[in-house]
Design a protein around this motif. Structure first.
Motif, PDB file in Angstrom:
ATOM      1  N   ARG A   1       7.979 -11.651  -1.361  1.00 37.72           N
ATOM      2  CA  ARG A   1       6.931 -11.211  -0.428  1.00 37.72           C
ATOM      3  C   ARG A   1       7.269 -11.810   0.922  1.00 37.72           C
ATOM      4  O   ARG A   1       7.562 -12.992   1.020  1.00 37.72           O
ATOM      5  N   MET A   2       7.176 -10.978   1.960  1.00 38.54           N
ATOM      6  CA  MET A   2       7.469 -11.453   3.309  1.00 38.54           C
ATOM      7  C   MET A   2       6.344 -11.049   4.237  1.00 38.54           C
ATOM      8  O   MET A   2       5.792  -9.948   4.092  1.00 38.54           O
ATOM      9  N   GLU A   3       5.996 -11.930   5.140  1.00 37.30           N
ATOM     10  CA  GLU A   3       4.984 -11.612   6.140  1.00 37.30           C
ATOM     11  C   GLU A   3       5.573 -10.591   7.108  1.00 37.30           C
ATOM     12  O   GLU A   3       6.729 -10.692   7.489  1.00 37.30           O
TER      13      GLU A   3
ATOM     14  N   GLY B   1       0.913 -10.190  11.702  1.00 37.40           N
ATOM     15  CA  GLY B   1      -0.519 -10.027  11.467  1.00 37.40           C
ATOM     16  C   GLY B   1      -0.860 -10.417  10.037  1.00 37.40           C
ATOM     17  O   GLY B   1      -0.387 -11.422   9.525  1.00 37.40           O
ATOM     18  N   ARG B   2      -1.681  -9.610   9.403  1.00 36.05           N
ATOM     19  CA  ARG B   2      -2.116  -9.918   8.042  1.00 36.05           C
ATOM     20  C   ARG B   2      -1.269  -9.227   6.984  1.00 36.05           C
ATOM     21  O   ARG B   2      -1.428  -9.457   5.799  1.00 36.05           O
ATOM     22  N   GLY B   3      -0.386  -8.338   7.405  1.00 35.83           N
ATOM     23  CA  GLY B   3       0.371  -7.546   6.455  1.00 35.83           C
ATOM     24  C   GLY B   3       1.529  -8.287   5.832  1.00 35.83           C
ATOM     25  O   GLY B   3       1.980  -9.325   6.314  1.00 35.83           O
ATOM     26  N   GLN B   4       2.001  -7.734   4.734  1.00 29.28           N
ATOM     27  CA  GLN B   4       3.187  -8.274   4.095  1.00 29.28           C
ATOM     28  C   GLN B   4       4.012  -7.122   3.551  1.00 29.28           C
ATOM     29  O   GLN B   4       3.525  -5.999   3.418  1.00 29.28           O
TER      30      GLN B   4
ATOM     31  N   THR C   1       0.829  -1.214   0.000  1.00 26.64           N
ATOM     32  CA  THR C   1       0.000   0.000   0.000  1.00 26.64           C
ATOM     33  C   THR C   1       0.860   1.260   0.000  1.00 26.64           C
ATOM     34  O   THR C   1       0.542   2.237  -0.690  1.00 26.64           O
ATOM     35  N   LEU C   2       1.947   1.241   0.748  1.00 29.16           N
ATOM     36  CA  LEU C   2       2.845   2.389   0.777  1.00 29.16           C
ATOM     37  C   LEU C   2       3.539   2.552  -0.576  1.00 29.16           C
ATOM     38  O   LEU C   2       3.686   3.668  -1.081  1.00 29.16           O
ATOM     39  N   LEU C   3       3.937   1.445  -1.178  1.00 31.30           N
ATOM     40  CA  LEU C   3       4.561   1.492  -2.503  1.00 31.30           C
ATOM     41  C   LEU C   3       3.572   2.039  -3.541  1.00 31.30           C
ATOM     42  O   LEU C   3       3.938   2.853  -4.386  1.00 31.30           O
TER      43      LEU C   3
END
Length: 147
Positions: free
Chosen positions: A82-84, A87-90, A54-56
């Motif tokens: 992709r890395m966890e 929580g639910r974020g990556q 989201t930031l990207l």
């Protein structure tokens, strides 16, 4: 009433040069196995040590869906991981292969720019850069151009 000719418009000349610069660069990076959009994505990740999609997306002026599709392609090519992140974020980060590719692509971008703009005297090139940046700022153009 006079009807203006295509060549009467600054935008015509800007597109002519921009299209040539962009198309030449696209052919060059294609030889490295990436698209211009993928190059922009890799370069945006280069300075980050893992970044939330989201930031990207915000930084590049893209939708989260577009970032997700680019990330899928880059993961498949082994250039991004992709890395966890709890929580639910990556987060997204360059792989060693992706990190090694960025300086190669940046040198290609520099050479492509030089091929077109080194013919200008330094003062003219600086003026052109200043004018284009000013126009982009005045129009609120912040999205990374991907093609």
């Amino acid at each position: 009433m006079r009807v203006s000719d295509l060549t009467d418009h600054t935008g015509y000349w800007l597109r002519m040069v921009s299209n040539a610069v962009s198309q030449d660069f696209a052919r060059k990076v294609d030889a490295e196995g990436v698209t211009v959009a993928e190059w922009c994505f890799l370069r945006a990740l280069f300075d980050a040590d893992g970044i939330a999609p989201t930031l990207l997306a915000d930084r590049m002026g893209m939708t989260r869906g577009a970032i997700s599709k680019l990330a899928d392609r880059m993961v498949a090519k082994g250039l991004v991981a992709r890395m966890e992140s709890g929580g639910r974020g990556q987060t997204l980060a360059l792989t060693a292969t992706g990190r090694a590719k960025v300086p190669i692509l940046a040198a290609m971008a520099d050479a492509n720019d030089a091929a077109y703009f080194d013919a200008l005297p330094d003062a003219d090139r600086a003026a052109l850069d200043r004018i284009l940046r000013n126009l982009a700022e005045r129009r609120g153009l912040t999205a990374t151009p991907l093609s």
